[in-house]
Design a protein around this motif. Structure first.
Motif, mmCIF file in Angstrom:
data_model
loop_
_atom_site.group_PDB
_atom_site.id
_atom_site.type_symbol
_atom_site.label_atom_id
_atom_site.label_comp_id
_atom_site.label_asym_id
_atom_site.label_seq_id
_atom_site.Cartn_x
_atom_site.Cartn_y
_atom_site.Cartn_z
ATOM 1 N N ARG A 22 0.824 -1.210 0.000
ATOM 2 C CA ARG A 22 0.000 0.000 0.000
ATOM 3 C C ARG A 22 0.858 1.260 0.000
ATOM 4 N N LEU A 69 -4.463 8.548 0.037
ATOM 5 C CA LEU A 69 -5.520 8.149 0.976
ATOM 6 C C LEU A 69 -6.280 6.941 0.423
ATOM 7 N N PHE A 72 -4.736 3.514 0.915
ATOM 8 C CA PHE A 72 -4.812 2.952 2.268
ATOM 9 C C PHE A 72 -6.245 2.598 2.660
ATOM 10 N N SER A 73 -7.222 3.111 1.914
ATOM 11 C CA SER A 73 -8.592 2.834 2.342
ATOM 12 C C SER A 73 -9.280 1.699 1.590
ATOM 13 N N VAL A 74 -8.731 1.246 0.453
ATOM 14 C CA VAL A 74 -9.378 0.117 -0.234
ATOM 15 C C VAL A 74 -9.198 -1.159 0.594
#
Lengths: 99, 547
Positions: A22, A69, A72-74
């Protein structure tokens, strides 16, 4: 062969791999998204040339931020790579068409 | 990545912040200090502390320019360019400077500046070799001991991390308004969190602004892709379109007599009215293509552009275009740039910028201290049983001591080196800088051995005493002391001394808090001791317990 495969799988499943994947996606994938977005905006904004370049450069960091961002959010780390690379490829293709 | 977006952001905030926080602290600290770049430069050249101060005087301009031109013709005949620098608010003296012809293989020549004494008493030619405030200015994006290009990429990378940390920090700060009004003292890590929140939220617009505009100041380097697509990579063409006045003409090699600079003044006035002039630059001396450029003092205008009036040095005719009023895009860009550099800010506003910068430093420092306290609490049981704290914790605590307590001491040592190193020393300016880094290294070595409160107290006290003694140092090593400067209204010098005393006092206060804490921890039960802890000390609470 099977054993090696298992080890490989195990490596991909570790937390360390997830985080590094990531992070790399955020840093490099994000940069490519920002760079291509900047390139495309410079060509396509309805402003004089120098001004659209300026606007594109000033905004590009926001794309970088959003991309970082995003990665890191998937849910899964490969999705981050998939999304960012798809977007930047798309943007690049449009640049080739427009420019 | 974590179960919820909120948790992911919390995780991200912690790690993105922690990874680069010491570089960020260095950048923030040096950047904050360089709000007073000229004042520091002035202080570091005590040769200029008397006989040279003057205000801008409109009616003396003609005479000053004529004298300047005569002086430069006499002393800098073969220079690459001439500059006549007129007094401005932050550099209250008149000076003539020039750049010598660059030596083979170098892009720039040497810069020489002679400062004019008031009342026709000649010029000051010998000032000590020092980088002064420019050291801090350069440090905040060029770092040191490395090529500027690499340093700028490192700083840019860390700035991006900072931006990410700020955004994720805002996301996780759900109760932003409620927390805004709560500060729980003496509550260990809770107090650190509150301190982190207060310093972040109170100056949040500033933090966002300075981080984003920081990226924008160097965006030509970080994001050149727009130029690549729209201009086929022709950076020069883009820059020329951006700043039309910047184009430089080459000398043609035919010598020609130059006009008297002051004969151009009426023409300049017809364009600028009574606006004070900051600088006159002459290039391609005694050449058919010589140019005389006038720069105005932009004063409180929110702009970073230096748009000159350029005249031919031979005919005295205006050769530059008068720029139209800037388009919205250019104005936005210019505003963002000048918000970062804050050249427009008058003294009071500058103080506010400085305070916001200090808040930024506090935000970074409290963030990393908070991390160290929390991790130490986690490991408390093991540490009590005799285990060593983990490598990560030791590293973070060591770096915290080095950078948080070490930076003020290192800065202080820079000022002492400036005054105490012999003036004729070779490479003097570089040695001042070396002193800064040697001090930082010494603190780092101390941090390798001992990271307890005793070390913190020692380093803080050391810095406090050093800073408190700055006015005395100034009085002993220059020809004007604090009282003298007050009576002569030299507020830049007075301000420098007072600021040092103020910061020294703050460090002393902090070290005293630590001292109370240590005496408490030896005499009282842990419960009582906990109740007496101030936020500043909480980070170390467990370290003494462990010891």
């Amino acid at each position: 062969m099977v054993l090696a495969n298992c080890k490989f799988r195990a490596l991909f499943a570790t937390k360390g791999f997830d985080i590094s994947s990531r992070a790399l996606a955020a840093i490099f994938g994000g940069y490519i998204v920002a760079a291509t977005a900047c390139g495309l905006l410079s060509l396509s904004l309805p402003l004089p040339k120098a001004e659209s370049v300026l606007v594109a450069m000033m905004l590009s960091f926001l794309f970088y931020l959003a991309a970082a961002l995003w990665s890191f959010s998937v849910r899964k780390n490969w999705q981050a790579w998939r999304d960012l690379l798809c977007i930047s490829t798309l943007l690049y293709l449009i640049i080739l068409v427009v420019g | 990545m974590k179960e919820t977006f909120f948790r992911t952001m919390t995780w991200l905030h912690t790690w993105v912040g922690l990874l680069v926080c010491w570089v960020l602290l260095l950048v923030f600290f040096a950047g904050t200090v360089s709000y007073y770049r000229y004042e520091i430069s002035l202080w570091t050249q005590p040769e200029l502390h008397s006989e040279v101060f003057q205000h801008y005087q409109e009616n003396h301009l003609e005479q000053q320019l004529a004298q300047g031109q005569d002086y430069l013709e006499l002393h800098a005949e073969n220079a690459k360019d001439w500059r006549i620098n007129l007094p401005i608010e932050r550099k209250p003296y008149l000076s003539y400077s020039w750049q010598t012809q660059p030596k083979a293989g170098q892009r720039r020549g040497e810069f020489i500046e002679h400062v004019v004494k008031t009342n026709d008493q000649g010029v000051v030619t010998e000032t000590r070799d020092s980088k002064g405030g420019n050291f801090f200015y350069r440090l905040h994006f060029d770092l040191h001991y490395m090529p500027a290009k690499i340093a700028r990429w490192i700083v840019g990378f860390c700035t991006m991390f900072m931006l990410l940390a700020l955004i994720s920090g805002i996301v996780i700060h759900k109760r932003i308004f409620k927390d805004f009004f709560s500060f729980r003292r003496n509550k260990g890590s809770r107090s650190w969190l509150d301190a982190h929140n207060v310093s972040s939220v109170l100056a949040l617009p500033y933090h966002l602004m300075i981080t984003y505009t920081g990226l924008i100041t160097l965006m030509m380097m970080y994001m050149p892709w727009g130029v690549l697509t729209a201009y086929d990579g022709d950076t020069r063409a883009f820059r020329a379109e951006l700043n039309p006045g910047r184009e430089q003409v080459k000398p043609v090699g035919i010598s020609a007599d130059m006009v008297q600079i002051n004969t151009l003044l009426p023409l300049v006035k017809s364009y600028w009215g009574e606006t004070p002039i900051k600088q006159v630059v002459v290039t391609n001396l005694n050449d058919q293509n010589s140019r005389i450029s006038f720069y105005k003092n932009t004063q409180q205008a929110v702009t970073d552009k230096r748009i000159p009036l350029v005249f031919s040095g031979v005919t005295g005719k205006l050769v530059s275009d008068i720029p139209d009023s800037p388009s919205a895009t250019h104005a936005t860009h210019d505003t963002l740039m000048s918000l970062h550099t804050a050249r427009f800010s008058e003294p009071l506003l500058r103080v506010f910028f400085f305070i916001c910068g200090i808040m930024g430093c506090a935000m970074i420092a409290t963030g990393t201290l908070l991390w160290a306290v929390k991790i130490r609490q986690k490991q408390q049981k093991n540490i009590k049983n005799g285990a060593k704290p983990s490598l990560g914790l030791r590293l973070v605590e060591g770096l915290n001591l080095t950078f948080i307590a070490g930076l003020p001491v290192a800065t202080c040592s820079f000022f002492y080196a400036n005054r105490l190193l012999p003036t004729e020393m070779a490479n003097r300016a570089q040695w001042e800088v070396n002193c800064f880094f040697i001090t930082l290294t010494l603190v780092a070595m101390l941090a390798c051995i001992n990271r307890t409160q005793t070390s913190w107290r020692f380093v803080l006290r050391f810095g406090a005493i050093g800073l408190l003694a700055i006015p005395a140092l100034n009085a002993l090593t220059s020809n004007s002391h604090l009282i003298n400067n007050i009576s002569q209204q030299q507020w830049a010098l007075v301000g420098f001394d007072m600021m040092c005393v103020l910061l020294g006092g703050a460090l002393w206060f902090a070290s005293n808090k630590l001292a109370n804490k240590i005496s408490l921890s030896t005499s009282s039960s842990p419960a009582k001791h906990k109740a007496n802890i101030t936020p500043k000390l909480a980070s170390q609470i467990t370290s003494t317990k462990g010891a």
